[in-house]
Design a protein around this motif. Structure first.
Motif, PDB file in Angstrom:
ATOM      1  N   VAL A  71       0.866  -1.174   0.000  1.00 25.66           N
ATOM      2  CA  VAL A  71       0.000   0.000   0.000  1.00 25.66           C
ATOM      3  C   VAL A  71       0.906   1.228   0.000  1.00 25.66           C
ATOM      4  N   CYS A  72       0.407   2.302  -0.581  1.00 28.54           N
ATOM      5  CA  CYS A  72       1.153   3.567  -0.640  1.00 28.54           C
ATOM      6  C   CYS A  72       1.850   3.855   0.698  1.00 28.54           C
ATOM      7  N   ARG A  73       3.140   4.099   0.653  1.00 31.05           N
ATOM      8  CA  ARG A  73       3.918   4.334   1.881  1.00 31.05           C
ATOM      9  C   ARG A  73       3.365   5.510   2.669  1.00 31.05           C
ATOM     10  N   ARG A  74       2.998   6.534   1.906  1.00 32.61           N
ATOM     11  CA  ARG A  74       2.516   7.755   2.522  1.00 32.61           C
ATOM     12  C   ARG A  74       1.239   7.473   3.317  1.00 32.61           C
ATOM     13  N   ARG A  75       0.384   6.695   2.705  1.00 32.27           N
ATOM     14  CA  ARG A  75      -0.873   6.384   3.357  1.00 32.27           C
ATOM     15  C   ARG A  75      -0.616   5.642   4.679  1.00 32.27           C
TER      16      ARG A  75
ATOM     17  N   ASN B  92      -3.112   7.579  -5.591  1.00 33.68           N
ATOM     18  CA  ASN B  92      -1.723   7.476  -6.028  1.00 33.68           C
ATOM     19  C   ASN B  92      -0.983   8.732  -5.599  1.00 33.68           C
ATOM     20  N   CYS B  93      -0.074   8.588  -4.647  1.00 32.45           N
ATOM     21  CA  CYS B  93       0.589   9.780  -4.119  1.00 32.45           C
ATOM     22  C   CYS B  93       1.629  10.304  -5.093  1.00 32.45           C
ATOM     23  N   GLY B  94       2.044   9.444  -6.031  1.00 26.49           N
ATOM     24  CA  GLY B  94       3.006   9.882  -7.032  1.00 26.49           C
ATOM     25  C   GLY B  94       4.404  10.059  -6.482  1.00 26.49           C
ATOM     26  N   HIS B  95       4.621   9.688  -5.245  1.00 29.97           N
ATOM     27  CA  HIS B  95       5.903   9.990  -4.625  1.00 29.97           C
ATOM     28  C   HIS B  95       6.352   8.901  -3.661  1.00 29.97           C
ATOM     29  N   CYS B  96       6.079   7.659  -4.006  1.00 33.75           N
ATOM     30  CA  CYS B  96       6.623   6.563  -3.213  1.00 33.75           C
ATOM     31  C   CYS B  96       6.803   5.369  -4.149  1.00 33.75           C
ATOM     32  N   ASP B  97       7.615   4.419  -3.742  1.00 32.33           N
ATOM     33  CA  ASP B  97       7.898   3.311  -4.660  1.00 32.33           C
ATOM     34  C   ASP B  97       6.645   2.531  -5.028  1.00 32.33           C
ATOM     35  N   VAL B  98       5.749   2.362  -4.062  1.00 36.12           N
ATOM     36  CA  VAL B  98       4.549   1.575  -4.358  1.00 36.12           C
ATOM     37  C   VAL B  98       3.704   2.250  -5.436  1.00 36.12           C
ATOM     38  N   CYS B  99       3.521   3.556  -5.318  1.00 37.07           N
ATOM     39  CA  CYS B  99       2.668   4.261  -6.277  1.00 37.07           C
ATOM     40  C   CYS B  99       3.350   4.466  -7.626  1.00 37.07           C
ATOM     41  N   VAL B 100       4.647   4.674  -7.579  1.00 36.35           N
ATOM     42  CA  VAL B 100       5.316   5.063  -8.812  1.00 36.35           C
ATOM     43  C   VAL B 100       5.791   3.860  -9.624  1.00 36.35           C
TER      44      VAL B 100
HETATM   45 ZN    ZN Z   1       2.335   6.473  -2.544  1.00 35.24          ZN
END
Ligand code: ZN
Ligand code: ADP
Length: 728
Positions: free
Chosen positions: A380-384, A398-406
């Motif tokens: 899951v998105c790291r940020r989340r 999609n945070c656009g700024h973590c390995d999971v999302c990108v």
């Molecule tokens: Zn993310």
């Protein structure tokens, strides 16, 4: 009339807008209310008390835990034209007496002191004689035993409200746990305070978790790629922190980096305070680029341009991880946070935890570790996950700024690979860890395998189609997906479960992540669209000025400010004033030198800057490419060769190539320029092949493989196209 708050913001700090919550907090402070401020690192806490200090009649007193950093803080204020001093034990008696006279004569707006001063009755009396308008308590979590940084001296602050009942208090911290917050508010006796909580989302931090395989090699690769892709080539001063668990690792890592040509220094509790301070100082002043530290490093470090924080070892808790990664990118520019994760580290920490006497401590430590491991394992998105930990909801899919999302990784039918692993676990009697299973699959002739006669098994040597790290990553994934269990504390072994049996009996298909080499460095962001050559010149000028004045470079100007200058090429003082971070004092003091440098540069490169007046008042992030690169782009459209372009522009071939690299990497689909004009298709194929075999991080071996006919320029351009397409 303009609000005086905004006047001061512009005049002294050189900013035109507030960060989230700053304005609300300042308005409340001006009403002389008690305030609790919870803001992540880089959120702009200092301004919340520094700006009101300039409006209040009397003195604002700031409590700050680190004597070593007070001087830098005060230097920063003085550079902005704000009359500030500190008083601490590093000063002589005469100097303290002088500063006290200045305070009495109302010449000073901000005073920095350490909390232990409050125990000195004589000093307390002195403070009571001053007109104090506000107490600001920085790093106020130090008052709480529950915080990660308890400092007994902070307990002195409990008496503030008693001794100064009429003076408002502003407590600030970046530590988010509710327990610590309650503690701060109750110890300081601020039951009625207004509470401000900013979002803990650090948008500019790029979080990534990588399997820890050959961590040193992985770090080198990261640093090399960073230099290459961000065209940092000769400039070695891109700052980063590497955290590790032990002093020994810190020392040896720093030494290895040094021998690989990086300026790196260790920082840990085993060094004498003098060496520690010296190393910290050199890092802050951009004399070394990397600090390899145990967790003893970082609190209160204001260095705004830390571009990456690497966790070489597993941190102890999410809280600690968040604080440590938080030291990256205080200036709001994109920065990387990389954590190298391995189950081996997890077991090491468990082993430590086992040794703890107190059962409660042990339980707490286990819980923290579990949370952290879940964070690392999650898809899951790291940020989340991070924000959820601090009770904040993050809804963006999609945070656009973590390995999971990108880098959503492709999956493939991994049933056969899974069966090989599980069958090997079964045949070796469920008594071994991942490492051993992989060795058997790969047909290793290790002593242990031969002794156990596992070289006679059916699964011996059937796993040659994947590399060791790939098998390890499959096993990790099988554990995460619950297809196999890990049991035992010290020497964890793989055990089959219900799900394993389903796979082995062909009843269940397994989907695994398609193996690929992870990319550590992302494409440069839009915020890298500034004129790097000019930026480097300005940075060198800044360093000279800083050394002359004996202050850290960021006290003169932040990177963000220099980058903005390298986008707009300000030509006169009024242009310069519009650059974020240039207040009156700095424009007066440094304006002329800076402008000279920029004007000379523009003349040399025939750059016709657009008027800065047109600039939208924003950070440089969303601004257009620098015009020197645009000029190269124009020439590209005329189908000139690289040599012709260089000649036409009076620049070196290398510079033109670096422009082309940036154009290729930044623009992807946009106005993509085609490398076909510069490198023939056959050559392109051969170069790509060579990169695939030898890796993209070093040019020399590739050049050697391909021979004389291939130039470094050609190699660089193809590498850029590969980086753009993510072929790495
Ligand atoms: Zn993310
Ligand atoms: P914190 O103490 O919360 O970590 P700082 O007070 O050090 O944060 O501020 C972080 C960075 O943001 C500093 O480089 C500071 O100069 C900058 N900054 C603060 N407020 C503003 C603002 N309103 N506009 C632009 N930059 C700001």
């Amino acid at each position: 009339m303009q609000d005086p708050m905004y006047d001061i913001l512009q005049k002294y700090f050189g900013y035109t807008t507030f960060y989230p919550l700053q304005e609300e907090i300042i308005r409340e402070a001006l009403k002389r209310r008690d305030i609790f401020v919870l803001m992540p690192t880089g959120g702009g806490k200092s301004l919340c008390y520094q700006l009101p200090a300039m409006i209040f009649e009397g003195i604002t007193i700031v409590f700050s835990p680190l004597i070593a950093l007070m001087k830098d803080q005060v230097d920063g204020l003085l550079a902005d034209g704000i009359p500030a001093v500190f008083i601490n034990s590093s000063l002589s008696y005469e100097e303290i007496a002088k500063r006290r006279r200045d305070l009495c004569s109302n010449a000073i707006k901000i005073l920095y002191i350490a909390p232990e001063r409050l125990v000195m009755p004589e000093f307390l009396q002195f403070l009571q004689g001053l007109k104090v308008s506000l107490f600001a308590i920085d790093e106020s979590h130090c008052i709480s035993e529950w915080g990660h940084d308890f400092r007994p001296e902070y307990r002195q602050l409990k008496t503030l409200k008693e001794k100064f009942p009429d003076v408002p208090v502003m407590a600030l911290t970046a530590t988010a746990t509710p327990r610590v917050q309650e503690d701060i508010i109750s110890h300081l006796r601020l039951p009625e305070c207004r509470v401000f909580k900013a979002s803990f989302n650090r948008k500019n931090l790029y979080y990534q978790i990588r399997p820890k395989e050959h961590p040193y090699h992985q770090i080198l690769q990261y640093l090399e790629t960073r230099r290459a892709v961000l065209a940092l080539s000769e400039a070695k001063n891109d700052s980063g922190i590497i955290y590790c668990q032990s002093r020994k690792t810190a020392d040896s890592l720093a030494a290895s980096l040094q021998s690989d040509g990086y300026r790196a220094l260790p920082y840990h509790a085993g060094l004498t305070p003098e060496v520690r301070n010296e190393n910290q100082e050199r890092f802050i002043r951009d004399d070394v680029e990397i600090i390899v530290a145990t967790i003893a490093f970082g609190m209160g470090i204001d260095k705004p341009n830390v571009r990456y924080v690497i966790h070489y070892d597993l941190p102890k808790s999410i809280e600690g991880y968040y604080q440590e990664t938080g030291r990256a990118g205080r200036d709001g520019l994109r920065s990387d946070c990389i954590l190298f994760f391995s189950y081996g580290d997890k077991f090491k920490i468990e082993h430590f935890i086992e040794q703890k006497e107190d059962e409660k401590d042990r339980e707490a430590a286990y819980r923290q570790l579990r949370e952290l491991v879940q964070y690392c394992e999650s898809h899951v998105c790291r940020r989340r996950v991070l924000l959820a930990y601090f009770g904040e909801r993050y809804e963006d899919p999609n945070c656009g700024h973590c390995d999971v999302c990108v880098e959503p990784r492709e999956r493939f039918d991994g049933t056969i690979a899974a069966q090989k692993i599980l069958s090997c676990v079964y045949r070796t009697g469920e008594r071994f860890g991942a490492q051993y299973i992989v060795d058997v699959l790969q047909g290793s002739e290790s002593q242990k395998i031969l002794q156990n006669r596992h070289d006679t098994l059916k699964t011996y040597g059937v796993g040659k189609e994947y590399s060791k790290p790939q098998w390890q990553s499959f096993i990790r994934e099988l554990i995460q997906l619950g297809y196999v269990d890990l049991s035992g504390d010290k020497y964890p072994v793989l055990k089959l479960n219900e799900k394993s049996r389903k796979v082995l009996s062909q009843k269940e298909q397994v989907f695994l992540t398609k193996p690929e080499e992870p990319r550590l460095v992302q494409k440069p962001d839009a915020d890298d669209r500034y004129d790097r050559e000019l930026f480097e010149l300005l940075r060198a000028l800044r360093k000279t000025l800083a050394d002359q004045e004996g202050v850290p470079p960021y006290v003169i100007f932040h990177d963000t400010t220099l980058k903005e200058m390298s986008i707009y090429y300000p030509q006169n003082l009024s242009d310069l004033h519009r650059i974020s971070g240039v207040g009156e004092r700095k424009a007066d003091k440094y304006g002329e030198l800076i402008l000279q440098e920029i004007i000379r540069y523009c003349e040399q490169h025939k750059i016709k800057p657009m008027p800065v007046a047109d600039k939208r008042f924003e950070s440089p992030v969303k601004q257009p490419r620098s015009s020197t690169i645009l000029t190269t782009l124009e020439l590209c459209k005329e189908n000139l060769s690289i040599g012709e372009m260089a000649k036409r522009r009076g620049l070196s071939v290398t510079t033109i190539v670096s422009h082309l690299e940036k154009l290729i990497i930044n623009d992807g689909a946009g106005e993509a320029i085609s490398v076909d004009c510069f490198v023939s298709p056959e050559k392109q194929e051969r170069i790509k092949q060579a990169y695939k075999e030898l890796g993209m991080h070093f040019l020399t071996p590739v050049k050697e493989r391909l021979g004389e006919e291939y130039s470094y320029e050609e190699l660089r351009l193809i590498r850029a196209t590969m980086a753009r397409k993510g072929e790495e």
